[in-house]
Design a protein around this motif. Structure first.
Motif, mmCIF file in Angstrom:
data_model
loop_
_atom_site.group_PDB
_atom_site.id
_atom_site.type_symbol
_atom_site.label_atom_id
_atom_site.label_comp_id
_atom_site.label_asym_id
_atom_site.label_seq_id
_atom_site.Cartn_x
_atom_site.Cartn_y
_atom_site.Cartn_z
ATOM 1 N N ASP A 60 69.082 34.408 42.455
ATOM 2 C CA ASP A 60 70.377 34.760 41.880
ATOM 3 C C ASP A 60 70.492 36.275 41.750
ATOM 4 O OD1 ASP A 60 72.867 34.453 40.773
ATOM 5 O OD2 ASP A 60 72.137 34.091 38.742
ATOM 6 N N VAL A 61 71.690 36.810 42.008
ATOM 7 C CA VAL A 61 71.896 38.259 41.943
ATOM 8 C C VAL A 61 71.962 38.735 40.499
ATOM 9 C CG1 VAL A 61 73.498 40.132 42.492
ATOM 10 C CG2 VAL A 61 73.041 38.355 44.190
ATOM 11 N N SER A 88 75.005 34.285 44.618
ATOM 12 C CA SER A 88 75.848 34.916 43.602
ATOM 13 C C SER A 88 77.079 34.061 43.347
ATOM 14 C CB SER A 88 76.273 36.314 44.055
ATOM 15 O OG SER A 88 77.171 36.891 43.124
#
Length: 466
Positions: A60-61, A88
């Protein structure tokens, strides 16, 4: 396919989305997967620094404390070969570009479309692992001595080469290694020798294109003292030197017709006579030849003897050009960079910047591995800091201080009368600016006098990877 499960790390502070990915992998990947979820980037980094090993990461960003891009940079330092897919909730081109430039394999936006891509990415990772495993198995079958340590590659093309080498070492057939100049034909020849029953014997190299025609016979078969002016002592030719081992005749296509006939006679009865000598004697030599020329076309045109062709070309090993080897370019470049910094301690550590890695992958490498080695060694010496940039590599015409501008590209695109379309000029200008600005979008926009959004629009329009 191997039943060993694909080890997948799911790094996301949203446990629900991690469960969705795990479910898709279980139901649709087509390969067994073992998933491990991490609720934070720090937890994953701790696991990676410990004993944990993974084959694929979904990252995950946006996460608290340690964001996805920070985690990605850590992965690149510790495990640059580990595929990382950034995930994202928002579609952000700048973030996506930064992720890809930093080494991410892909970028997904959360949603059904992203979940549909998950099984595809997992199968690709599993296929890559299977290929690496196959290459390792081939190396083990050949034995530690068989493959020269300089042979580096995990591409399907190099897997084919290693497979052919493993077959070639079983017997004593004459081997023809074919490929472009600088592609590594001599390394393949050495691998054949080291893996064969002749490994304890000598490996002798003769470049048929580097010796004047009037001296070639003496180089091949040797000469007696007084055989010609300057022959002040007996000289053993390469056949005699290679007795009991392997003789590598590089650029065999350069041999003239007279010597082709003499070579054919030696290959037929394995006996040689030194220049100026009266007695013939036996030799036991395996021949590995190489050429970048099309010998079949030379046979058709009468430049190369057909009977000699069939004597030399009993088993063929094609060596692919570097431009067809995909990510092997980066593996080789890293190997060369490590070697040059070890040789010159004053250089300290060096690493390729994202723009340099991109330039290495984009360039066509007409000089193949030989050109890559020179480019990396030169870049390591001229780089002003730890990072080796795209400009330091000085690829193509820029090597001679003649970097070609977009206008020059257009001028040299064809005949002087050829008109280059305006859209092509815009694309060339954008590519040139991106290279000069090392892929930085903001600098590129300023240099071209346009907005960042226009840069992004043009990148998409011309399908250019920034």
């Amino acid at each position: 396919m191997d039943s060993t499960p694909l080890r997948v790390a799911l790094v996301d502070d949203d446990p629900d989305f991690s469960r969705l990915i795990a479910l898709r992998l279980k139901r649709g990947a087509g390969v067994p997967c073992k998933t491990t979820a991490f609720a934070s980037g720090a937890a994953f980094v701790d696991a990676l620094n410990g004993e944990a090993a993974f084959d694929l990461v979904f990252l995950d960003v946006v996460m608290p404390e340690m964001g996805g891009l920070d985690v990605l940079r850590h992965v690149q330092e510790r495990r640059p070969d580990l595929p990382v897919v950034m995930v994202s909730a928002q579609s952000s081109i700048p973030v996506a570009l930064e992720a890809i430039e930093s080494g991410a394999q892909d970028y997904l936006v959360k949603g059904d479309d992203a979940l549909d891509r998950v099984p595809v990415l997992a199968r690709a990772a599993a296929d890559r692992l299977a290929l690496v495993s196959q290459i390792d198995a081939l190396r083990q079958r050949l034995g530690d001595r068989a493959v020269a340590p300089e042979i580096v590659g995990e591409s399907p093309e190099m897997a084919k080469v290693l497979r052919l080498v493993s077959q070639a070492v079983r017997g004593d057939l004459a081997i023809a290694v074919v490929g472009e100049s600088g592609s590594g034909k001599e390394l393949v020849a050495r691998a054949v020798h080291r893996g064969s029953a002749r490994a304890r014997g000598p490996f002798v190299v003769l470049n048929c294109g580097a010796i004047p025609a009037e001296l070639m016979e003496s180089e091949l078969f040797g000469h007696e003292k007084g055989a010609f002016t300057g022959a002040i002592a007996r000289h053993a030719g390469v056949f005699e030197q290679a007795n009991g081992g392997t003789l590598f005749l590089d650029e065999i296509g350069e041999l003239d017709a007279r010597l082709q006939a003499k070579l054919l006679r030696v290959l037929q009865d394995q006996t040689i006579r030194r220049v100026g000598g009266r007695e013939a004697f036996q030799v036991d030599v395996r021949i590995v030849s190489a050429t970048h020329r099309d010998l079949q076309a030379m046979v058709a045109s009468g430049e190369f003897r057909e009977d000699l062709f069939y004597r030399l070309v009993q088993f063929v090993i094609p060596v692919p050009p570097l431009r067809d080897r995909g990510l092997d370019v980066l593996l080789l470049a890293e190997r060369f960079l490590k070697a040059v910094t070890a040789r010159y301690p004053d250089l300290n550590a060096r690493q390729f910047s994202p723009s340099a890695r991109k330039a290495l992958l984009r360039y066509g490498w007409p000089g193949n591995v030989r050109e890559l080695k020179s480019a990396v060694e030169r870049a390591a010496l001229v780089a002003s800091g730890v990072n080796v940039g795209a400009g330091d590599l000085r690829l193509g015409r820029s090597l001679m201080g003649e970097a070609r501008t977009p206008a020059e590209h257009a001028t040299h695109a064809g005949a002087e009368s050829e008109i280059v379309p305006f859209e092509e000029l815009k694309r060339l200008a954008l590519e040139h600016a991106l290279q000069i600005c090392e892929g930085q979008i903001e600098k590129t926009a300023e240099a071209l006098g346009i907005t960042r959004s226009t840069v992004y629009r043009l990148l998409k329009k011309y399908e250019i990877e920034a």
